[in-house]
Design a protein around this motif. Structure first.
Motif, mmCIF file in Angstrom:
data_model
loop_
_atom_site.group_PDB
_atom_site.id
_atom_site.type_symbol
_atom_site.label_atom_id
_atom_site.label_comp_id
_atom_site.label_asym_id
_atom_site.label_seq_id
_atom_site.Cartn_x
_atom_site.Cartn_y
_atom_site.Cartn_z
ATOM 1 N N ASP A 116 10.343 -1.119 3.447
ATOM 2 C CA ASP A 116 10.921 -2.461 3.411
ATOM 3 C C ASP A 116 11.373 -2.832 2.011
ATOM 4 N N SER A 117 10.737 -2.230 1.011
ATOM 5 C CA SER A 117 11.097 -2.473 -0.381
ATOM 6 C C SER A 117 10.613 -1.286 -1.190
ATOM 7 N N MET A 118 11.184 -1.117 -2.363
ATOM 8 C CA MET A 118 10.777 -0.017 -3.230
ATOM 9 C C MET A 118 9.622 -0.490 -4.113
ATOM 10 N N THR A 119 8.442 -0.637 -3.502
ATOM 11 C CA THR A 119 7.252 -1.120 -4.190
ATOM 12 C C THR A 119 6.058 -0.259 -3.826
ATOM 13 N N GLU A 120 5.013 -0.397 -4.612
ATOM 14 C CA GLU A 120 3.776 0.346 -4.351
ATOM 15 C C GLU A 120 3.214 0.012 -2.977
ATOM 16 N N ASP A 121 3.153 -1.267 -2.626
ATOM 17 C CA ASP A 121 2.595 -1.663 -1.331
ATOM 18 C C ASP A 121 3.377 -1.058 -0.174
ATOM 19 N N ALA A 122 4.699 -1.056 -0.275
ATOM 20 C CA ALA A 122 5.526 -0.519 0.802
ATOM 21 C C ALA A 122 5.303 0.980 0.970
ATOM 22 N N ILE A 123 5.171 1.699 -0.139
ATOM 23 C CA ILE A 123 4.960 3.148 -0.066
ATOM 24 C C ILE A 123 3.578 3.458 0.494
ATOM 25 N N ILE A 124 2.565 2.710 0.059
ATOM 26 C CA ILE A 124 1.221 2.913 0.589
ATOM 27 C C ILE A 124 1.196 2.630 2.087
ATOM 28 N N ALA A 125 1.910 1.591 2.514
ATOM 29 C CA ALA A 125 1.982 1.288 3.948
ATOM 30 C C ALA A 125 2.629 2.446 4.710
ATOM 31 N N LEU A 126 3.644 3.044 4.127
ATOM 32 C CA LEU A 126 4.300 4.195 4.752
ATOM 33 C C LEU A 126 3.322 5.358 4.900
ATOM 34 N N LEU A 127 2.546 5.622 3.840
ATOM 35 C CA LEU A 127 1.582 6.724 3.891
ATOM 36 C C LEU A 127 0.455 6.426 4.878
ATOM 37 N N LYS A 128 0.023 5.171 4.942
ATOM 38 C CA LYS A 128 -1.009 4.801 5.915
ATOM 39 C C LYS A 128 -0.507 4.989 7.337
ATOM 40 N N LYS A 129 0.760 4.672 7.548
ATOM 41 C CA LYS A 129 1.347 4.847 8.878
ATOM 42 C C LYS A 129 1.316 6.318 9.274
ATOM 43 N N ASP A 180 12.357 -2.053 -17.153
ATOM 44 C CA ASP A 180 12.398 -1.814 -18.588
ATOM 45 C C ASP A 180 11.375 -0.743 -18.920
ATOM 46 N N ALA A 181 11.301 -0.352 -20.192
ATOM 47 C CA ALA A 181 10.414 0.736 -20.592
ATOM 48 C C ALA A 181 8.950 0.416 -20.305
ATOM 49 N N ALA A 182 8.559 -0.842 -20.451
ATOM 50 C CA ALA A 182 7.165 -1.220 -20.194
ATOM 51 C C ALA A 182 6.791 -0.956 -18.739
ATOM 52 N N LYS A 183 7.694 -1.255 -17.845
ATOM 53 C CA LYS A 183 7.403 -1.056 -16.419
ATOM 54 C C LYS A 183 7.377 0.430 -16.063
ATOM 55 N N LEU A 184 8.262 1.211 -16.704
ATOM 56 C CA LEU A 184 8.233 2.655 -16.472
ATOM 57 C C LEU A 184 6.926 3.254 -16.976
ATOM 58 N N ASN A 185 6.482 2.797 -18.134
ATOM 59 C CA ASN A 185 5.186 3.253 -18.651
ATOM 60 C C ASN A 185 4.051 2.838 -17.725
ATOM 61 N N ALA A 186 4.191 1.664 -17.106
ATOM 62 C CA ALA A 186 3.150 1.182 -16.199
ATOM 63 C C ALA A 186 3.036 2.065 -14.968
ATOM 64 N N PHE A 187 4.162 2.574 -14.465
ATOM 65 C CA PHE A 187 4.098 3.500 -13.335
ATOM 66 C C PHE A 187 3.273 4.731 -13.704
ATOM 67 N N VAL A 188 3.534 5.256 -14.917
ATOM 68 C CA VAL A 188 2.800 6.442 -15.373
ATOM 69 C C VAL A 188 1.313 6.133 -15.481
ATOM 70 N N SER A 189 0.970 5.034 -16.177
ATOM 71 C CA SER A 189 -0.442 4.689 -16.389
ATOM 72 C C SER A 189 -1.174 4.458 -15.080
ATOM 73 N N LYS A 190 -0.530 3.755 -14.162
ATOM 74 C CA LYS A 190 -1.200 3.448 -12.901
ATOM 75 C C LYS A 190 -1.364 4.696 -12.048
ATOM 76 N N SER A 228 -1.748 6.641 -6.372
ATOM 77 C CA SER A 228 -1.220 7.507 -7.428
ATOM 78 C C SER A 228 0.109 8.116 -7.007
ATOM 79 N N ALA A 229 0.214 8.545 -5.739
ATOM 80 C CA ALA A 229 1.472 9.109 -5.251
ATOM 81 C C ALA A 229 2.571 8.062 -5.254
ATOM 82 N N ALA A 230 2.235 6.835 -4.852
ATOM 83 C CA ALA A 230 3.227 5.763 -4.799
ATOM 84 C C ALA A 230 3.820 5.490 -6.178
ATOM 85 N N ASN A 231 2.970 5.391 -7.186
ATOM 86 C CA ASN A 231 3.463 5.094 -8.531
ATOM 87 C C ASN A 231 4.229 6.263 -9.129
#
Length: 602
Positions: free
Chosen positions: A171-184, A13-23, A38-41
Motif C-alpha cells: 500500500d506504501s513504500m514503508t516498513e509497516d507495509a513491507i512487514i505486513a506483506l511478509l506476515k501475509k 535525505d542522507a539522514a533517512k538513508l542512514n536510518a535505514f541502514v542503522s535500523k 531488518s529485511a524491510a529496512n
C-alpha cells in the motif's frame, strides 16, 4: 520519528538513508524477533538509494558509502600479513612486553591457526555476474564480509527478491507495509521458502508462528489448493504445444515438470524435475497464462495493461507541489490509468502525472472484450492516491495488485458496468459462480472524470515516424540475451548508468551502441534508407526488451520519431499494445517535445 514509516510524508535525505541502514542492522542483531524488520529496512535502502527509482543524490550517496566500505575491506586485507607477523612475534616473545593498545588490536587473533589465517581475509560488497540484484546491498547493510556469511547473504537476498516481486501489493513504500506483506506470506522464513520455490506451509519457524496462530494456515492452504485446482482445470481446456513419447518417473497428480534449454530457435528437453507435491503446486501457480484455456478475457487484458504499465516509472519527487508554492511538499510522480476513445472504440492509456515527460502506453482490447463506454468528449481516470482513512477508493495500484497473479485471476472475471455522474464507469470484479448483481461487496474500480483533476497525465501530442521496421520475437530475444541483458548484468558505475544507448536504423540494420559497452547489430535485409538515430536511457531500453522478450506474440513493429519518441507495437489474443519511450536530450534528461498533458486534448 519512525523513519521507515514516515518516508511518504517527508523527502528522502542522507539522514533517512542512514536510518535505514542503522535500523536494519539493529533489527538483525535481534534476528529471531525482528528478521522481517531488518529485511524491510534493507529493502527500503535499496529502493530509495540503489534501484532505478532512486534519486540521483541518493544513488551517489549509496555509491560513496559502498566505495568507503570496500576501501576499508581492502585496507584490512592489505594489513593482514603485518597483523599475522605481529601476532607471531608476540607469541614467540616470552616477555610479552607490548602496549595495552597493541594487545587490544591483536588479542582476538592470538588463537588463530594457519587455517584461520587463511580464512581471515574479508570480502567486498560485490556480486558476481548472475547473482541476485540485492547481493551488494545485503552485504553492505549487514556487514557480511566473510566467506562464511554466504548463506546469510543468500537468505536475505532471497527475501528481498520476494518483497520486490510482490511490491505491487504494498500500500506504501514503508516498513509497516513491507512487514505486513511478509506476515501475509507467513513471515520471514515462509517468504524465503516461497522465493526458493518451496511450499510456504512447511516453512513455519519460531519467528513467524505468531503470524499464523489463528488458523490462517488452514485457510491459506485451502485457498491455495482452490487456485491450483482452477489452474489445472484451465490447462485441461487448453491445446497442447506438443505431445512427447515419454514415460515420466515423477508425475504428480498427472502433471509432469520438464527441464529444457533454449538452443537457437528450438527447446531441447533433457528430463524431469523431481518435484514434491507442494513444489508441484508452486510450479502450477507459475504457469504461463498463454497455456491456459477458459480465462476471463477482460481480466487478462487488464493484467496485461498493468504488466506493460510498469514501463511508466513512478515514485520520484516531482517539480510540482501539493499547494502549488515553491516551498510546498513535493508530489511524487504517479503512474496513471486513463480511459479514452476514438473511432476504434475505448482504449486504456498508462502514463505518469506530476511530470512533463514519461513513457506512454496505449492498450486496445480485442473487439469482443467490452471494457465499457465513456462519455463523449471526456477522459476517465483511476485515482492515483487516497487518504489514509479511505478504505473504499480503489487506485491504479490496487488494480495492478488485483490482477497481478494468475493464481488470483483464475478465481474471478471482470465486467464493465454503469457508474455515477462523477464516476461514469466501473470495472467490477466478479468471482467465479457469482452473478454481477451479487457483487456489491466485491472490489470495484471507479473511473472518474479526468477533467476534474488539477494535474493531468502525460499523453502523445505528435508522432511523425521516420522509420518503420518489423522485428521477429527471436530477434528481440537475441537483442536482450546477447546485448541488453549483459548491460544490465555489468558492474554498475556512473558512466554505464547515465550515458545513453544509441539506436540507429538505416534499413539494412538496426544497431545499438553505448560509450562504455560494446555495440550490437541486427541485420534486417531491407533497402538502404537515410540513417535515423535516437539516444535512449539504457534502463528504459533494458526494461523494454526484457518485457518484449516475454510477450506471447511472433513479431513486433518498431517506429521512431527523431523528435523524441521510440514506439513498439504488438498484439496478442487479448489486445493490441503500443509503448512510446521518450528519447534523451543533450543534457541527459528525457525529451518532452512530442508530449503534452491530457487536458490539452479536450
Amino acid at each position: 520519528m519512525n523513519i521507515a514509516n514516515e518516508i511518504l510524508e517527508t523527502d528522502i535525505d542522507a539522514a533517512k538513508l542512514n536510518a535505514f541502514v542503522s535500523k536494519a542492522q539493529s533489527a538483525y542483531k535481534l534476528y529471531k524477533t525482528a528478521a522481517m524488520e531488518s529485511a524491510a529496512n534493507c529493502y527500503l535502502l535499496w529502493h530509495f538509494a540503489a534501484s532505478e527509482a532512486a534519486e540521483d543524490f541518493a544513488r551517489a550517496w549509496f555509491d560513496a558509502k559502498l566505495d568507503d566500505y570496500n576501501a576499508e575491506v581492502d585496507r584490512f586485507n592489505n594489513a593482514l600479513p603485518d597483523l599475522e607477523a605481529r601476532v607471531a612475534a608476540y607469541l614467540a616473545d616470552d616477555s610479552k612486553d607490548i602496549s595495552a593498545e597493541e594487545f587490544a588490536k591483536i588479542e582476538v587473533y592470538l588463537g588463530y591457526s594457519k587455517e584461520d589465517w587463511g580464512k581471515a581475509a574479508k570480502v567486498k560488497a560485490e556480486a558476481r555476474e548472475g547473482a541476485s540484484p540485492f547481493t551488494i546491498v545485503v552485504k553492505f547493510v549487514f556487514e557480511f564480509d566473510r566467506a562464511a556469511d554466504a548463506s546469510n547473504v543468500s537468505r536475505y537476498a532471497k527475501v528481498l527478491e520476494y518483497i520486490h516481486e510482490h511490491r505491487d501489493q504494498l500500500d506504501s513504500m514503508t516498513e509497516d507495509a513491507i512487514i505486513a506483506l511478509l506476515k501475509k506470506a507467513g513471515g520471514f522464513e515462509a517468504a524465503l521458502d516461497i522465493a526458493r520455490g518451496n511450499a510456504p506451509e512447511n516453512s513455519i519457524s519460531a519467528n513467524n508462528k505468531d503470524a499464523n496462530a489463528a488458523g490462517s494456515d488452514a485457510e491459506a492452504d485451502a485457498k491455495r489448493n482452490e487456485k491450483v485446482s482452477a489452474i489445472k482445470k484451465a490447462i485441461s481446456h487448453a491445446v497442447p504445444v506438443a505431445d512427447l513419447n515419454y514415460v515420466p518417473k515423477f508425475a504428480r497428480d498427472g502433471y509432469v515438470f520438464l527441464i529444457g534449454r533454449k538452443v537457437d530457435d528450438q527447446v531441447a528437453i533433457y528430463g524431469e524435475l523431481e518435484a514434491s507435491e507442494n513444489e508441484a503446486k508452486s510450479l502450477v501457480l507459475k504457469v504461463d497464462t498463454d497455456v491456459l484455456g477458459g480465462l476471463n478475457p477482460f481480466a487478462e487484458f487488464a493484467a496485461k495493461v498493468c504488466e506493460i504499465g510498469t514501463m511508466v516509472r513512478d515514485g520520484k519527487k516531482s517539480i510540482y507541489t501539493a499547494d502549488g508554492t515553491s516551498s510546498g511538499e513535493h508530489l511524487k510522480v504517479a503512474r496513471t490509468y486513463v480511459l479514452r476513445d476514438d473511432e476504434r472504440g475505448t482504449f486504456v492509456q498508462v502514463s505518469a502525472r506530476y511530470t512533463d515527460t514519461s513513457a506512454v502506453i496505449i492498450a486496445r482490447p480485442k473487439p469482443e472484450i467490452d471494457i465499457g463506454p465513456i462519455p463523449s468528449g471526456q477522459f476517465l481516470m483511476l485515482p492515483t492516491e487516497r487518504r489514509e482513512d479511505d478504505t473504499v477508493t480503489k487506485t491504479g495500484k490496487d488494480l495492478a495488485k488485483q490482477v497481478s497473479s494468475i493464481g488470483d485471476r483464475i478465481m474471478f472475471g471482470m465486467t464493465a458496468i454503469a457508474g455515477t455522474e462523477d464516476a461514469p464507469l466501473i470495472w467490477q470484479i466478479v468471482p467465479n459462480g457469482k452473478a454481477v448483481e451479487q457483487c456489491e461487496k466485491e472490489p470495484r474500480f471507479c473511473w472518474t472524470l479526468a477533467s476534474k483533476e488539477k494535474h493531468q497525465p502525460v499523453c502523445i501530442e505528435s508522432f511523425n515516424a521516420k522509420f518503420t521496421t518489423e522485428l521477429r520475437k527471436t530477434a528481440v530475444q537475441s537483442i536482450y540475451e546477447a546485448y541488453i541483458g549483459n548491460w544490465q548484468k555489468a558492474k554498475k558505475d556512473e558512466d554505464k548508468t547515465f550515458l545513453p544507448i544509441t539506436l540507429s536504423y538505416n534499413g539494412l540494420s538496426l544497431s545499438f551502441a553505448h560509450a562504455k559497452h560494446k555495440s550490437y547489430l541486427v541485420p534486417l535485409g531491407a533497402e538502404e534508407q537515410p540513417m535515423v538515430t535516437l539516444a535512449l536511457r539504457p534502463r528504459d531500453i533494458a526494461d523494454l526488451f526484457k518485457l518484449l522478450a516475454e510477450q506471447n506474440t511472433d513479431s513486433f513493429v518498431m517506429k521512431a520519431d527523431p523528435n523524441g519518441l521510440l514506439m513498439v507495437r504488438w498484439s496478442d489474443k487479448f489486445g493490441e499494445y503500443e509503448i512510446y519511450l521518450p528519447t534523451v536530450n543533450e543534457k541527459g534528461g528525457l525529451k518532452d517535445r512530442c508530449l503534452t498533458v491530457l487536458s490539452c486534448l479536450i
